[in-house]
Design a protein around this motif. Structure first.
Motif, mmCIF file in Angstrom:
data_model
loop_
_atom_site.group_PDB
_atom_site.id
_atom_site.type_symbol
_atom_site.label_atom_id
_atom_site.label_comp_id
_atom_site.label_asym_id
_atom_site.label_seq_id
_atom_site.Cartn_x
_atom_site.Cartn_y
_atom_site.Cartn_z
ATOM 1 N N LEU B 151 -82.358 -6.393 66.356
ATOM 2 C CA LEU B 151 -81.126 -7.187 66.335
ATOM 3 C C LEU B 151 -80.281 -6.635 65.181
ATOM 4 O O LEU B 151 -80.818 -6.370 64.100
ATOM 5 C CB LEU B 151 -81.478 -8.661 66.078
ATOM 6 C CG LEU B 151 -80.430 -9.690 66.498
ATOM 7 C CD1 LEU B 151 -80.413 -9.859 68.008
ATOM 8 C CD2 LEU B 151 -80.716 -11.039 65.848
ATOM 9 N N ALA B 152 -78.980 -6.473 65.434
ATOM 10 C CA ALA B 152 -78.122 -5.890 64.396
ATOM 11 C C ALA B 152 -78.170 -6.747 63.124
ATOM 12 O O ALA B 152 -78.238 -7.973 63.192
ATOM 13 C CB ALA B 152 -76.696 -5.760 64.908
ATOM 14 N N VAL B 155 -75.396 -9.587 62.500
ATOM 15 C CA VAL B 155 -75.162 -10.612 63.515
ATOM 16 C C VAL B 155 -75.285 -12.006 62.904
ATOM 17 O O VAL B 155 -76.248 -12.305 62.204
ATOM 18 C CB VAL B 155 -76.177 -10.439 64.676
ATOM 19 C CG1 VAL B 155 -76.398 -11.747 65.407
ATOM 20 C CG2 VAL B 155 -75.699 -9.358 65.625
ATOM 21 N N ASP B 156 -74.300 -12.860 63.186
ATOM 22 C CA ASP B 156 -74.360 -14.257 62.765
ATOM 23 C C ASP B 156 -75.328 -14.997 63.699
ATOM 24 O O ASP B 156 -75.079 -15.101 64.895
ATOM 25 C CB ASP B 156 -72.953 -14.872 62.839
ATOM 26 C CG ASP B 156 -72.939 -16.315 62.343
ATOM 27 O OD1 ASP B 156 -73.753 -17.122 62.846
ATOM 28 O OD2 ASP B 156 -72.124 -16.622 61.468
ATOM 29 N N GLU B 158 -76.135 -18.114 64.129
ATOM 30 C CA GLU B 158 -75.627 -19.313 64.819
ATOM 31 C C GLU B 158 -74.924 -18.910 66.116
ATOM 32 O O GLU B 158 -75.141 -19.511 67.169
ATOM 33 C CB GLU B 158 -74.621 -20.070 63.935
ATOM 34 C CG GLU B 158 -75.227 -20.866 62.800
ATOM 35 C CD GLU B 158 -76.055 -22.060 63.275
ATOM 36 O OE1 GLU B 158 -75.744 -22.609 64.347
ATOM 37 O OE2 GLU B 158 -77.022 -22.405 62.571
ATOM 38 N N VAL B 159 -74.058 -17.915 66.003
ATOM 39 C CA VAL B 159 -73.312 -17.461 67.185
ATOM 40 C C VAL B 159 -74.263 -16.816 68.193
ATOM 41 O O VAL B 159 -74.133 -17.010 69.407
ATOM 42 C CB VAL B 159 -72.194 -16.480 66.780
ATOM 43 C CG1 VAL B 159 -71.350 -16.106 67.990
ATOM 44 C CG2 VAL B 159 -71.302 -17.105 65.701
ATOM 45 N N ALA B 160 -75.243 -16.098 67.677
ATOM 46 C CA ALA B 160 -76.212 -15.443 68.569
ATOM 47 C C ALA B 160 -76.971 -16.498 69.388
ATOM 48 O O ALA B 160 -77.163 -16.326 70.598
ATOM 49 C CB ALA B 160 -77.184 -14.595 67.754
ATOM 50 N N ASP B 162 -75.913 -19.475 70.196
ATOM 51 C CA ASP B 162 -74.968 -20.016 71.183
ATOM 52 C C ASP B 162 -74.826 -19.087 72.388
ATOM 53 O O ASP B 162 -74.769 -19.542 73.531
ATOM 54 C CB ASP B 162 -73.576 -20.212 70.553
ATOM 55 C CG ASP B 162 -73.558 -21.351 69.537
ATOM 56 O OD1 ASP B 162 -74.545 -22.113 69.469
ATOM 57 O OD2 ASP B 162 -72.566 -21.476 68.800
#
Lengths: 199, 199
Positions: B151-152, B155-156, B158-160, B162
């Motif tokens: 995973l990058a 990456v946020d 929370e957004v991931a 969602d």
């Protein structure tokens, strides 16, 4: 003289139509979908019930038209297409966030969504009259991006729409976090570039 | 003798606890959240009201515990971590789809979600007692993927969460399409690789 009568009648019709759509949005937010009635909307809009029945077969159909009109202000027959997919998606999603900040719209949309969760028939009507047409506009924009080489060729557009537009709907509906422009910008950037590391 | 009494009491408590959680799930699906009462749950579970109040401060708290227990069968303190992020996410999301096929769970979850849409306090309780703890498990798995280079880094999470888990929730709630294993597999693959063409 009759050449003047037609435009007047058209204008009167359009005024009545707008009054009905506005009344539908306001009333559903106030009383909820189960208590929403064609009579109530006619009364609030200052028109006869028959005027409404001439144009809409059911209160669901009327309501979905009202949301379409409210969201698009009657002019959004397409998503913006400047050639920059990320920028265009952010414009659309920021506008959605702003709309949901409007208490009138928020109340009305919540009233409708609550009902859709349990009512299969209304869910089907939502799909064919509101979600479906909006989804087509989104897919048209994504297809254009595919032609422009900004979206992978093999991307399933149904899933792409869910990934781009679903998070905002969820966060709004379940209040799981703040609905901001920053949030939708992140959703667009992350959906386009993906969660896995780029080589 | 007292060394034997303790395990018996514990076992009786656990039996009562399970009966209460099951009754809460079934009752909310039958009567809806507004009509759900501690008395009703106590009656259905065959326990006294005081037993319930000893363990839970409110019907909301009890209900969210019931969902956690139902979803996890009391043992899912973490998401699977085999080292293959995509495979693990698909396992979890396929299990979610299977759960939502269960009419008991489907009815109960719909009853709760309908209420959350309009009830700010219940939404906050949902966030702190159900969505929050589940979200932490998901983020822990994603953090492990970041350490493993799947995973990058930027990456946020929370957004991931969602983007990965939101589409299924939406599709279920609004019945916008079939909820299948194929669908969740597509969501995972597209979220990880992104919608933009890979160079």
């Amino acid at each position: 003289m009759s050449t003047k009568a037609a435009p007047d009648a058209t204008r009167r019709s359009e005024t009545a139509r707008r009054a009905i759509l506005t009344a539908a949005i306001d009333l559903v937010g106030e009383v909820g979908y189960p208590k929403l009635s064609i009579e109530g909307i006619a009364h609030a809009a200052g028109v006869g019930k028959q005027t409404i029945y001439r144009w809409w077969p059911s209160k669901g159909a009327l309501l979905f038209d009202a949301f379409l009109a409210f969201a698009g202000e009657g002019e959004a027959a397409a998503l913006p297409d400047t050639g920059d997919l990320a920028a265009d998606l952010k414009v659309v999603l920021r506008a959605t966030v702003d709309e949901l900040e409007n208490p009138r719209y928020d109340r009305a949309m919540r009233a409708m969504h609550v009902e859709i969760v349990n009512d299969h028939l209304l869910a089907a009507e939502y799909l064919s009259r509101l979600d479906g047409p909006m989804r087509e506009l989104k897919k048209t924009r994504l297809r254009s991006a595919q032609r422009a080489g900004q979206l992978a060729e093999d991307v399933d557009l149904e899933v792409a729409v869910d990934m781009l537009f679903g998070p905002v709907l969820n966060r709004w509906l379940h209040r799981t976090g703040p609905l901001t422009h920053e949030y939708v910008d992140q959703v667009v950037d992350m959906a386009l570039s993906g969660l896995a590391p780029r080589p």
